[in-house]
Design a protein around this motif. Structure first.
Motif, mmCIF file in Angstrom:
data_model
loop_
_atom_site.group_PDB
_atom_site.id
_atom_site.type_symbol
_atom_site.label_atom_id
_atom_site.label_comp_id
_atom_site.label_asym_id
_atom_site.label_seq_id
_atom_site.Cartn_x
_atom_site.Cartn_y
_atom_site.Cartn_z
ATOM 1 N N ARG A 276 -23.049 -41.197 -37.809
ATOM 2 C CA ARG A 276 -23.140 -40.633 -36.458
ATOM 3 C C ARG A 276 -21.800 -40.072 -35.959
ATOM 4 N N ASN A 277 -21.118 -39.330 -36.840
ATOM 5 C CA ASN A 277 -19.999 -38.506 -36.421
ATOM 6 C C ASN A 277 -20.436 -37.051 -36.543
ATOM 7 N N ILE A 278 -19.493 -36.130 -36.629
ATOM 8 C CA ILE A 278 -19.838 -34.717 -36.814
ATOM 9 C C ILE A 278 -19.098 -34.180 -38.038
ATOM 10 N N MET A 279 -19.030 -34.979 -39.085
ATOM 11 C CA MET A 279 -18.277 -34.628 -40.285
ATOM 12 C C MET A 279 -18.981 -33.559 -41.101
ATOM 13 N N PHE A 280 -18.203 -32.593 -41.553
ATOM 14 C CA PHE A 280 -18.725 -31.573 -42.450
ATOM 15 C C PHE A 280 -17.919 -31.495 -43.746
ATOM 16 N N GLU A 281 -16.835 -32.297 -43.841
ATOM 17 C CA GLU A 281 -16.025 -32.284 -45.056
ATOM 18 C C GLU A 281 -15.348 -33.638 -45.232
ATOM 19 N N ILE A 282 -15.347 -34.141 -46.472
ATOM 20 C CA ILE A 282 -14.709 -35.424 -46.785
ATOM 21 C C ILE A 282 -13.893 -35.274 -48.067
ATOM 22 N N ASP A 283 -13.083 -34.248 -48.127
ATOM 23 C CA ASP A 283 -12.349 -33.887 -49.328
ATOM 24 C C ASP A 283 -11.376 -34.992 -49.744
ATOM 25 N N SER A 284 -11.652 -35.662 -50.861
ATOM 26 C CA SER A 284 -10.760 -36.673 -51.454
ATOM 27 C C SER A 284 -10.349 -37.745 -50.460
ATOM 28 N N ALA A 285 -11.240 -38.082 -49.538
ATOM 29 C CA ALA A 285 -10.870 -39.013 -48.469
ATOM 30 C C ALA A 285 -10.765 -40.453 -48.944
ATOM 31 N N PHE A 286 -11.390 -40.802 -50.087
ATOM 32 C CA PHE A 286 -11.474 -42.207 -50.467
ATOM 33 C C PHE A 286 -10.717 -42.509 -51.760
ATOM 34 N N GLY A 287 -9.785 -41.651 -52.099
ATOM 35 C CA GLY A 287 -9.019 -41.857 -53.320
ATOM 36 C C GLY A 287 -8.087 -43.047 -53.256
ATOM 37 N N SER A 288 -7.725 -43.485 -52.044
ATOM 38 C CA SER A 288 -6.805 -44.624 -51.890
ATOM 39 C C SER A 288 -7.546 -45.932 -51.623
ATOM 40 N N ASN A 289 -8.852 -45.936 -51.837
ATOM 41 C CA ASN A 289 -9.653 -47.130 -51.535
ATOM 42 C C ASN A 289 -10.384 -47.616 -52.792
ATOM 43 N N PRO A 290 -9.658 -48.159 -53.751
ATOM 44 C CA PRO A 290 -10.265 -48.535 -55.038
ATOM 45 C C PRO A 290 -11.248 -49.695 -54.946
ATOM 46 N N LYS A 291 -11.237 -50.438 -53.828
ATOM 47 C CA LYS A 291 -12.134 -51.585 -53.684
ATOM 48 C C LYS A 291 -13.362 -51.262 -52.824
ATOM 49 N N LEU A 292 -13.481 -50.033 -52.372
ATOM 50 C CA LEU A 292 -14.587 -49.651 -51.484
ATOM 51 C C LEU A 292 -15.922 -49.793 -52.219
ATOM 52 N N GLN A 293 -16.848 -50.577 -51.630
ATOM 53 C CA GLN A 293 -18.140 -50.840 -52.260
ATOM 54 C C GLN A 293 -19.321 -50.319 -51.441
ATOM 55 N N ARG A 294 -19.170 -50.251 -50.142
ATOM 56 C CA ARG A 294 -20.266 -49.794 -49.280
ATOM 57 C C ARG A 294 -19.757 -48.680 -48.374
ATOM 58 N N LEU A 295 -20.433 -47.528 -48.433
ATOM 59 C CA LEU A 295 -20.020 -46.359 -47.656
ATOM 60 C C LEU A 295 -21.235 -45.772 -46.955
ATOM 61 N N ASN A 296 -21.152 -45.676 -45.628
ATOM 62 C CA ASN A 296 -22.244 -45.139 -44.823
ATOM 63 C C ASN A 296 -21.813 -43.818 -44.202
ATOM 64 N N LEU A 297 -22.449 -42.711 -44.663
ATOM 65 C CA LEU A 297 -22.155 -41.371 -44.167
ATOM 66 C C LEU A 297 -23.352 -40.769 -43.437
ATOM 67 N N ALA A 298 -24.305 -41.576 -43.047
ATOM 68 C CA ALA A 298 -25.550 -41.080 -42.466
ATOM 69 C C ALA A 298 -25.312 -40.378 -41.129
ATOM 70 N N PHE A 299 -26.235 -39.454 -40.815
ATOM 71 C CA PHE A 299 -26.223 -38.735 -39.530
ATOM 72 C C PHE A 299 -24.911 -37.981 -39.310
ATOM 73 N N ASN A 300 -24.570 -37.133 -40.286
ATOM 74 C CA ASN A 300 -23.438 -36.240 -40.147
ATOM 75 C C ASN A 300 -23.881 -34.827 -40.501
ATOM 76 N N TYR A 301 -22.933 -33.966 -40.856
ATOM 77 C CA TYR A 301 -23.248 -32.560 -41.130
ATOM 78 C C TYR A 301 -22.736 -32.136 -42.507
ATOM 79 N N LEU A 302 -22.744 -33.055 -43.452
ATOM 80 C CA LEU A 302 -22.239 -32.744 -44.788
ATOM 81 C C LEU A 302 -23.179 -31.783 -45.503
#
Length: 685
Positions: free
Chosen positions: A188-214
């Protein structure tokens, strides 16, 4: 006796004593409730953090107050705090040293505030929390820059909620300090781009991108991710990195409610168990690969400039790489797409598949033999397709020993394999509604040995509990149709000419729900159905309820859209003592006979669904809502309408006479002219 001069002095000392006496010695009102080491101060109309709570508190809840500023000394008295929740306060400013003595703080909830106003100083305060693991900054009107500033040097975070903000574009700097992050909520943001945003998060297991504009998710290479929710975006392509040899840990991928044209390009090695693709425009195009009529057709598509320093991606549209590794898939949801066939070997690649949801697609045929469904298949839903043919042989049916729920409703089926459901040892629920599949009569059962049949026999299927045959144009139902069954749920609605009175008797011991809506049922004897809890008799033109209803322990009764004018007082009391839910709208009740409504209304245990839609008519044929009894026009008990007629008749005659006299008084010549025209006609002599 004390000296008279000392009396004024004593009064002054008494006043000073009252002022100097500690406030704690007097009972005071506190909006907080103490539960062990937690203080619950929610909805207390507080403008600051309470100061006189126990110093050993570990949890402090301050939600729904009016705390606009957290001062440096706000938590000075509570060094043991582990959890602080300040949601919905309108919080604007968090001073930089407010948490300097809260070194044990792990959970901080600042949701639904105005952190965007003083985000810079708030970021300084967050950096003083070395143990912070859970941070909720949702609904704070944060932009990309604000969020990046707030999260600098908060390296201990494991859970972060940024949902409901104003984030538009994420890059490699957005979460670069969150090396321990495991769960990130960006919905529930207004994201349209997530270019290399999670490269520094090697332990990330759950990611919720729902309700955006990707618009797409390409070059997906997060091998450590376990759950990815990208539903409700505008995604047309999902392409994972094909050149990685690592096994992706992804178990759940939700791409529902997007704009996918193709089946997602899944990793070549994965542990994917749940794949949700409903509400897209997805279909398969493998049949176009050998189509010679398309001379210039291509079998691949190239994506350029996916990421800096990475070569372009070429994807085969109908090769084996299209599907990726689906060998661990347990649930596949393809509802509301445009799938009209399964590619060769597609189902066979899923040996552990237990749930296949294909409702609202374009399938025309289903062949259990060639598709080779998994022996683990538990639920199969192919409702609302274009099925006209279902094929199976004994060998393929024997492999479906675990199949429990089958939904083939709303198709074009006119025939099915003989013994299809009797061959399934664990079949529990079957829905064939809105097809043209009948119930075999006794004679048809004896002579029908063909592999394909236009009718089915349902008796003696031990495991069957729920049978839906709504809208199948059923008429004649043999008395032995349900012999040997232990049905708890039987749906026969929308079969206007069906007669089931005799065939139902064998289910009197087990049946709990019976659907007979729109079946032209006038009366039915259900007195022996002591297990029946729910009954649908809607749209049947009933003038009164069947007498047998008052002898059973019904909980839910649907009699909408009938012709009921009232429910007798005694019967209403009986129903009110048993029913929990009743549907009554769509009847033409008599407003002057609504004692039943008062009984139901006073019975607190019964719910009249859509009570505002229940209507009645009074003696003037005016329609009212039954609950608006003050607007009804009714006769008192024992009164006859004849007396009202005799009373009104003289008044009407009197008013008519007065009108005539008045008329003739002002226009006397009109009467004379009328008389002359009618009676004073010239004669012929």
């Amino acid at each position: 006796m004390p000296d008279q001069g000392l009396i004024p002095v004593l009064f002054c000392l008494l006043a000073m004593w009252r002022i100097l006496t500690p406030v704690s010695s007097h009972p005071q009102y506190s909006p907080c409730k103490l539960v062990q080491k937690a203080a619950l101060c929610n909805n207390g109309n507080l403008s600051s953090v309470p100061e006189r709570l126990p110093g050993n508190l570990e949890e402090l809840q301050l939600n729904y107050n009016q705390i606009k500023t957290l001062h440096d000394v706000s938590f000075l008295r509570y060094p043991s705090l582990i959890t602080i929740t300040l949601a919905c306060n309108g919080l604007e400013k968090v001073q930089s040293n407010v948490f300097r003595d809260s070194q044990l703080l792990e959970n901080l909830n600042l949701a639904n505030n105005n952190i965007n106003i003083g985000f810079e100083e708030t970021s300084l305060a967050l950096r003083t929390l070395p143990s912070l693991r859970f941070l909720d900054l949702s609904e704070n009107k944060l932009t990309d820059e604000m969020a990046s500033t707030l999260l600098q040097n908060v390296s201990s975070l494991e859970y972060l909620n940024l949902s409901g903000n104003l984030l538009q574009r994420l890059d490699e700097t957005s979460f670069r300090d969150l090396h321990n992050l495991k769960d990130l909520d960006l919905q529930r943001n207004i994201m349209f781009e997530i270019d290399s945003a999670f490269g520094s998060n090697p332990k990330l297991q759950r990611l919720n991108l729902a309700f955006n504009y990707l618009p797409c998710l390409t070059d997906f290479h997060m091998t450590q991710l376990v759950v990815l929710n990208a539903s409700y975006n505008f995604i047309e392509w999902f392409i994972s990195r094909q050149d990685l040899n690592d096994t992706f840990q992804l178990e759940t991928l939700d791409l529902s409610n997007n704009r996918l044209f193709f089946f997602p390009f899944l990793p070549t090695r994965s542990k994917l168990q749940n794949l949700y693709l409903s509400h897209n425009i997805l279909r398969f195009y493998e049949h176009l690969a050998d189509n010679r009529t398309l001379q210039n057709a291509t079998t691949s598509v190239e994506f350029y400039n996916l990421k800096k320093h990475i070569k372009n991606v070429t994807a085969q549209l109908w090769g084996d790489d299209l599907h990726g590794d689906v060998s661990s898939l347990d649930t596949l949801d393809l509802r509301r797409n445009r799938v009209d066939y399964f590619p060769d070997g597609f189902i066979q690649k899923m040996p552990t598949l237990s749930r296949l949801w294909m409702a609202t697609n374009c399938l025309e045929t289903l062949n259990f033999s060639t598709e080779q469904f998994s022996s683990n298949l538990y639920e199969l839903d192919i409702s609302n397709n274009k099925l006209s043919q279902v094929s199976a042989n004994d060998g393929s049916l024997s492999m479906l020993g675990n199949l429990t729920y089958v939904n083939l409703s709303r198709n074009n089926l006119k025939e099915l394999p003989f013994g299809l459901f009797s061959s399934l040892p664990r079949i529990h629920s079957v829905d064939l509604s809105y097809n043209n599949i009948g119930i075999c009569l006794t004679d048809e059962r004896k002579i029908n040995t063909r592999s394909i049949t236009e009718c089915l026999q349902w008796n003696n299927i031990d495991s069957l509990r729920q049978l839906h045959l709504r809208g199948c144009n059923l008429e004649a139902v043999p008395n032995s149709a349900f012999t040997g069954l232990s049905l708890t749920h039987l749906e026969l609605s929308d079969n206007p000419r069906i007669d089931v009175q005799d065939s139902l008797q064998c289910l009197s011991r087990t049946l709990q729900h019976l659907g007979l809506g729109n079946t032209q049922t006038r009366d039915i004897d259900l007195s022996h159905f002591q297990s029946l809890k729910s009954l649908n008799l809607s749209r049947n033109s009933l003038y009164h309820l069947p007498k047998s209803l008052y002898q059973i322990d019904l909980k839910v009764l649907d009699v909408r859209d009938n012709r009921l004018s009232t429910i007798p007082f005694g019967e209403a009391r009986t129903l009110a003592s048993k029913l929990q839910t009743i549907f009554l709208s769509g009847n033409a009740f008599n407003c002057c006979q609504t004692e039943w409504f008062k009984i139901f209304e006073s019975a607190k245990t019964i719910n009249m669904v859509a009570v505002s839609d229940i209507e009645c008519q009074d003696i003037l044929q005016t329609t009212h809502r039954v609950q608006d009894s003050e607007r009804f026009y009714c006769l008192e008990a024992g009164e006859s309408i004849l007396w009202y007629i005799l009373l009104l008749l003289p008044i009407c005659l009197f008013l008519t006479g007065i009108s005539i006299v008045t008329f003739l008084t002002y226009k006397p010549k009109l009467l004379q002219t009328s008389i002359k025209k009618k009676y004073l006609k010239p004669t012929s002599y």
